[in-house]
Write an enzyme that holds these catalytic residues in place. Structure first.
Site, PDB file in Angstrom:
ATOM      1  N   HIS A 158       0.817  -1.226   0.000  1.00 35.21           N
ATOM      2  CA  HIS A 158       0.000   0.000   0.000  1.00 35.21           C
ATOM      3  C   HIS A 158       0.846   1.270   0.000  1.00 35.21           C
ATOM      4  O   HIS A 158       0.302   2.368  -0.104  1.00 35.21           O
ATOM      5  CB  HIS A 158      -0.926   0.004   1.218  1.00 35.21           C
ATOM      6  CG  HIS A 158      -2.011  -1.024   1.123  1.00 35.21           C
ATOM      7  ND1 HIS A 158      -3.295  -0.725   0.740  1.00 35.21           N
ATOM      8  CD2 HIS A 158      -2.000  -2.364   1.315  1.00 35.21           C
ATOM      9  CE1 HIS A 158      -4.032  -1.826   0.722  1.00 35.21           C
ATOM     10  NE2 HIS A 158      -3.257  -2.840   1.073  1.00 35.21           N
ATOM     11  N   ASP A 199       3.246   9.621  -0.885  1.00 34.51           N
ATOM     12  CA  ASP A 199       2.083   8.885  -0.395  1.00 34.51           C
ATOM     13  C   ASP A 199       1.812   7.742  -1.358  1.00 34.51           C
ATOM     14  O   ASP A 199       1.788   7.959  -2.577  1.00 34.51           O
ATOM     15  CB  ASP A 199       0.862   9.824  -0.346  1.00 34.51           C
ATOM     16  CG  ASP A 199      -0.112   9.445   0.753  1.00 34.51           C
ATOM     17  OD1 ASP A 199      -0.109   8.275   1.161  1.00 34.51           O
ATOM     18  OD2 ASP A 199      -0.880  10.331   1.196  1.00 34.51           O
TER      19      ASP A 199
HETATM   20  O1  LIG Z   1      -1.841   1.029  10.957  1.00 38.29           O
HETATM   21  P1  LIG Z   1      -1.249   2.388  11.192  1.00 38.29           P
HETATM   22  O2  LIG Z   1       0.190   2.331  11.547  1.00 38.29           O
HETATM   23  O3  LIG Z   1      -2.064   3.188  12.139  1.00 38.29           O
HETATM   24  O4  LIG Z   1      -1.304   3.200   9.801  1.00 38.29           O
HETATM   25  C1  LIG Z   1      -2.468   3.368   9.017  1.00 38.29           C
HETATM   26  C2  LIG Z   1      -2.300   2.817   7.625  1.00 38.29           C
HETATM   27  O5  LIG Z   1      -1.436   3.685   6.915  1.00 38.29           O
HETATM   28  C3  LIG Z   1      -0.923   3.294   5.648  1.00 38.29           C
HETATM   29  O6  LIG Z   1      -1.792   3.588   4.567  1.00 38.29           O
HETATM   30  C4  LIG Z   1      -1.469   3.340   3.206  1.00 38.29           C
HETATM   31  O7  LIG Z   1      -2.543   2.697   2.564  1.00 38.29           O
HETATM   32  C5  LIG Z   1      -3.517   3.508   1.932  1.00 38.29           C
HETATM   33  C6  LIG Z   1      -4.503   2.606   1.232  1.00 38.29           C
HETATM   34  O8  LIG Z   1      -3.889   1.784   0.302  1.00 38.29           O
HETATM   35  C7  LIG Z   1      -2.858   4.462   0.946  1.00 38.29           C
HETATM   36  O9  LIG Z   1      -3.850   5.306   0.368  1.00 38.29           O
HETATM   37  C8  LIG Z   1      -1.830   5.316   1.681  1.00 38.29           C
HETATM   38  O10 LIG Z   1      -1.148   6.130   0.753  1.00 38.29           O
HETATM   39  C9  LIG Z   1      -0.840   4.436   2.417  1.00 38.29           C
HETATM   40  O11 LIG Z   1       0.001   5.267   3.222  1.00 38.29           O
HETATM   41  C10 LIG Z   1      -0.459   1.858   5.690  1.00 38.29           C
HETATM   42  O12 LIG Z   1      -0.014   1.403   4.430  1.00 38.29           O
HETATM   43  C11 LIG Z   1      -1.436   0.903   6.310  1.00 38.29           C
HETATM   44  O13 LIG Z   1      -0.874  -0.417   6.412  1.00 38.29           O
HETATM   45  C12 LIG Z   1      -1.741   1.394   7.702  1.00 38.29           C
HETATM   46  O14 LIG Z   1      -2.668   0.549   8.333  1.00 38.29           O
HETATM   47  O1  LIG Z   2     -10.730  11.304  11.254  1.00 35.83           O
HETATM   48  C1  LIG Z   2     -10.506  10.590  10.272  1.00 35.83           C
HETATM   49  C2  LIG Z   2      -9.735  11.033   9.193  1.00 35.83           C
HETATM   50  C3  LIG Z   2      -9.523  10.197   8.122  1.00 35.83           C
HETATM   51  N1  LIG Z   2     -10.065   8.969   8.109  1.00 35.83           N
HETATM   52  C4  LIG Z   2      -9.835   8.056   6.961  1.00 35.83           C
HETATM   53  O2  LIG Z   2      -8.483   7.670   6.908  1.00 35.83           O
HETATM   54  C5  LIG Z   2      -8.176   7.272   5.608  1.00 35.83           C
HETATM   55  C6  LIG Z   2      -6.833   7.805   5.240  1.00 35.83           C
HETATM   56  O3  LIG Z   2      -6.343   7.098   4.127  1.00 35.83           O
HETATM   57  P1  LIG Z   2      -5.256   7.677   3.152  1.00 35.83           P
HETATM   58  O4  LIG Z   2      -5.090   6.714   2.050  1.00 35.83           O
HETATM   59  O5  LIG Z   2      -5.602   9.055   2.724  1.00 35.83           O
HETATM   60  O6  LIG Z   2      -3.888   7.769   4.017  1.00 35.83           O
HETATM   61  P2  LIG Z   2      -3.213   6.765   5.092  1.00 35.83           P
HETATM   62  O7  LIG Z   2      -3.582   7.295   6.428  1.00 35.83           O
HETATM   63  O8  LIG Z   2      -3.717   5.407   4.830  1.00 35.83           O
HETATM   64  O9  LIG Z   2      -1.736   6.929   4.866  1.00 35.83           O
HETATM   65  C7  LIG Z   2      -9.296   7.787   4.693  1.00 35.83           C
HETATM   66  O10 LIG Z   2     -10.068   6.702   4.259  1.00 35.83           O
HETATM   67  C8  LIG Z   2     -10.097   8.683   5.621  1.00 35.83           C
HETATM   68  O11 LIG Z   2     -11.478   8.706   5.368  1.00 35.83           O
HETATM   69  C9  LIG Z   2     -10.808   8.522   9.161  1.00 35.83           C
HETATM   70  O12 LIG Z   2     -11.306   7.392   9.151  1.00 35.83           O
HETATM   71  N2  LIG Z   2     -11.047   9.368  10.218  1.00 35.83           N
END
Ligand SMILES: O=P(O)(O)OC[C@H]1O[C@H](O[C@H]2O[C@H](CO)[C@@H](O)[C@H](O)[C@H]2O)[C@H](O)[C@@H](O)[C@@H]1O
Ligand SMILES: O=c1ccn([C@@H]2O[C@H](COP(=O)(O)OP(=O)(O)O)[C@@H](O)[C@H]2O)c(=O)[nH]1
Length: 733
Positions: free
Chosen positions: A166, A382
């Site tokens: 991801h 990202d």
């Molecule tokens: O599990 P956390 O450490 O709290 O982090 C939250 C998630 O963040 C990352 O998100 C990525 O996946 C998104 C969907 O494919 C994508 O849109 C975004 O650009 C990525 O940064 C991470 O990859 C997840 O594994 C985490 O759970």
């Molecule tokens: O208060 C919040 C703010 C954001 N989001 C969700 O968090 C996700 C963020 O995903 P993104 O791919 O933009 O970045 P990531 O945090 O996975 O790197 C999106 O689906 C938002 O709708 C959420 O659930 N609650």
């Protein structure tokens, strides 16, 4: 494919405690939404971490939580404090995360973290193995579990494994910094299908695979001895309908039904009709470019003073990975910047930035998406960024403007957004101005294009496309296995061989009898090969021929003393066991003075490449060159040669990391047929590894045992995976 299971670091539910009462709350995130449709429809289990520290709760409570998960078809993997510290905060978020997002200066390389990462990946793999039956498939997610595919494959070769990353996959120049780079790639290559959000991440991955392991890659397939692995890009989508419908519902709410936040937003707009809102939402992560965004907003207020008092930035920063030092430092930096900007540009009745350091419930997010005139999404890096897609989906009347960093994976699909460089304050400030003053028609036109795309390729389509490709990967592997010479099949071929009286055996040399070497002259026969050829040729019923593209002097020297026939230069020359060299066809090489300078120019421009001159052909070798450059130049060379060759009857042959130019009408197929010359052989076998051998496979009679070395598509009847497998088969004869 029977059941499909999911493995990810986090499970799709979070634990809610209300006194003694524990319940599970479904996550609304993109991954959870997309995957739910998959693992439930295919009757699988979701394996992951429940998000709690097992050291901090009693065994009874843990068991109760596990049971709640079991009811949801989830299996929990427990992590204790040390594992969370070294695996999650450590290797995952202090090493892989910064490195893969090009924050090399933040990346720690710590042996203890790595050891724990391996051990925890093994825990996830073991949990998956325990759940799976042969014939099932499993879809593993993300950077926390890069080693899991190989760990599963090594114990359960009969399950199909998909892996999706991801986050970005970085360029080799960054990836190579990782001391455990080979182990990481090996771990990923346990999968049958590897998915990325964008083609850029995919090509970086290919480049690392080539450089670190030298595996052959054709189109998007990686060929490893016994397996084919597919890599492809699948840009993740959102649940489009859900966002659209929720936004429509928000738009229809009466005053009394509105949330407190929504009422505040209404009040803001009512206070002055030309007021505007800019939205910024992300986890508080250094990859999201929050400080740069704040500085650019300040620059905008400075450069366009007429917008002061009229434009507010709503910044939602969701707490994330707070135990990791760089996240703590970022929190401090953002707090200070917000304070400074509000101090500098605010007044009694105007706060330039409304800053929320928390997460908001889904409905509030929709209210923000539908109320804000501009979304300012400017990550420094990202993987995808779903917020951008959610904003677009929630704009029910297609107004609004999206300012988007070109460094987010999502930018590849959003050409109609205002794309910016996230570290260029000046450009971003101007873009904010452009967005706020954009004519409504232009807003609608840009928004509707983006909407159409994210509606078509939503999260369900994304998941289904991945599964479709996973099934295809499974069938490619099955096709290979169907042609593959197993022990049983080898015994049958040997039986056929033994039952025959007069045998013709054609053996290609490089890549078939001998492994490739960087320098072709180093690939001479070793002891084992000499003894195999000796054994085969000592049987009077066998007529053994080495049929190769090599020059005749080299082969004659290498096989001196063997009772073997030699066909060289793809069929120009023949030397029978006791005979002299004779030409199988008449050729001239008066074209060489024209072609040689063209090739020489390519040698000069492509470090590591060189020319081999044979009697009737010229060969440009690029095995030692930088892989992508070699391939690029090979295509260029073919193109250029075509323009020089039109006056001659010449052929360009593309072998394994070589481009060979030779007179037309000569090939191994024609040569083999001439050699056979209608003699009554009752067993014909031909083995070869590359494109030039396909002529033999095509020309020889249908009854011939034709064998391709490698996994590529072929006319041959059978396949073996390697030089060692060829030698094994010949030893049985
Ligand atoms: O599990 P956390 O450490 O709290 O982090 C939250 C998630 O963040 C990352 O998100 C990525 O996946 C998104 C969907 O494919 C994508 O849109 C975004 O650009 C990525 O940064 C991470 O990859 C997840 O594994 C985490 O759970
Ligand atoms: O208060 C919040 C703010 C954001 N989001 C969700 O968090 C996700 C963020 O995903 P993104 O791919 O933009 O970045 P990531 O945090 O996975 O790197 C999106 O689906 C938002 O709708 C959420 O659930 N609650």
């Amino acid at each position: 494919m029977q059941k499909i299971h999911i493995v990810s670091n986090r499970l799709p539910f979070s634990i809610k405690e209300d006194g003694e009462n524990i319940t599970l709350e479904a996550s609304v995130g993109g991954l959870a939404t997309g995957m739910k449709s998959i693992y439930k429809d295919y009757g699988g289990t979701w394996i992951g971490w429940p998000g709690i520290d097992s050291d901090t709760i009693s065994n009874d409570k843990m068991e109760a939580i596990d049971n709640l998960f079991i009811e949801e078809k989830c299996a929990s993997v427990h992590l204790n404090s040390e594992e969370i510290h070294l695996f999650y905060e450590g290797f995952s978020n202090r090493t892989i995360w910064p490195l893969f997002h090009y924050f090399t200066q933040f990346a720690d390389f710590n042996q203890e973290d790595w050891e724990t990462y391996k051990a925890v990946n093994q825990k996830f793999a073991d949990a998956a193995i325990e759940t799976m039956d042969d014939g099932d498939a499993v879809w593993v997610h993300d950077y926390q579990l890069l080693l899991v595919p190989e760990m599963i494959k090594s114990k359960k070769p009969n399950v199909t494994i998909g892996f999706f990353l991801h986050i970005p996959f970085p360029s080799y120049e960054v990836f190579r910094m990782l001391p455990w780079r080979k182990e990481i790639i090996k771990g990923m290559l346990g999968a049958d299908l590897i998915g990325f959000h964008t083609y850029d991440y995919e090509r970086h991955f290919f480049s690392c695979v080539r450089r670190l392991f030298g595996y052959e890659i054709s189109f998007n397939q990686i060929h490893i001895e016994e397996r084919i692995i597919i890599a492809d890009s699948f840009p993740m989508g959102i649940d489009y309908e859900k966002f659209l419908k929720s936004a429509q519902e928000v738009g229809m709410k009466s005053i009394t039904e509105k949330s407190e936040l929504h009422k505040e937003l209404d009040k803001y707009f009512l206070s002055s009709p030309d007021r505007k809102l800019i939205l910024s939402i992300d986890r508080l992560d250094y990859t999201k470019g929050i400080p740069n965004r704040l500085k650019a907003f300040a620059r905008f207020l400075e450069k366009y003073p007429e917008f002061r008092q009229k434009v507010t930035l709503i910044m939602l920063a969701v707490p994330s990975r707070g135990q990791v030092d760089h996240y703590q430092q970022l929190k401090k930096e953002v707090d200070e910047l917000v304070g400074q900007i509000n101090g500098a540009y605010g007044s009694i009745n105007y706060t330039p930035i409304w800053y929320f350091y928390r997460s908001l419930p889904f409905n509030n997010l929709i209210e923000l998406y539908s109320s804000c005139d501009v979304a300012l999404i400017t990550p420094v890096r990202d993987g995808m960024n779903l917020v951008a897609k959610e904003y677009v989906a929630s704009r029910i009347n297609n107004t609004g403007a999206l300012i988007l960093s070109e460094m987010a994976g999502v930018a590849k699909e959003m050409g109609e957004a205002l794309l910016i460089n996230p570290v260029d304050d000046e450009e971003m400030a101007d873009c904010i101005h452009q967005a706020l003053t954009m004519p409504v028609d232009e807003q609608k036109s840009r928004m509707s294009f983006m909407k159409e795309r994210i509606q078509r390729y939503d999260v369900f389509k994304w998941a289904n496309e991945f599964i479709k490709s996973l099934k295809k990967a499974e069938s490619i592997q099955t096709d290979f296995l169907a042609k593959r010479i197993t022990k049983q099949l080898a015994n049958k071929l040997v039986e056929k061989y033994s039952g025959s009286k007069k045998r013709a055996i054609f053996l290609d040399y490089d890549g078939t009898l001998a492994h490739f070497k960087k320098n072709p002259l180093d690939a001479k026969p070793d002891e084992e090969l000499h003894s195999i050829i000796k054994n085969l040729t000592s049987n009077k019923q066998n007529t053994v021929t080495i049929i190769s593209g090599r020059d005749r002097y080299t082969l004659e020297k290498w096989f001196n003393g063997h009772k073997v026939n030699l066909i060289c230069e793809h069929g120009v020359w023949l030397k029978t066991v006791d005979g002299e060299w004779e030409m199988l066809t008449t050729v001239n090489n008066n074209w060489m003075p024209n072609v040689r300078p063209v090739m020489e120019n390519f040698v000069d421009r492509t470090p590591g490449s060189f020319i081999e001159e044979k009697n009737y052909s010229l060969v440009w070798h690029y095995r030692k060159s930088e892989p992508e450059q070699g391939e690029l130049r090979a295509n260029e060379l073919k193109d250029e040669l075509n323009t020089h060759l039109s006056n001659h009857n010449l052929e360009i042959m593309e072998g394994n990391k070589v481009i060979e130019v030779k007179s037309g009408g000569i090939n191994k197929g024609v040569a083999a047929l001439k050699f056979l010359n209608n003699q009554p052989f009752d067993f014909i076998m031909a083995i070869g590894d590359d494109w030039t051998d396909e002529f033999m496979f095509r020309e020889l009679p249908e009854s011939a045992v034709t064998i391709k070395v490698g996994l590529k598509h072929t006319k041959a009847a059978y396949k073996v995976e390697s030089v060692d497998a060829v030698r094994g088969l010949l030893k049985m004869m």
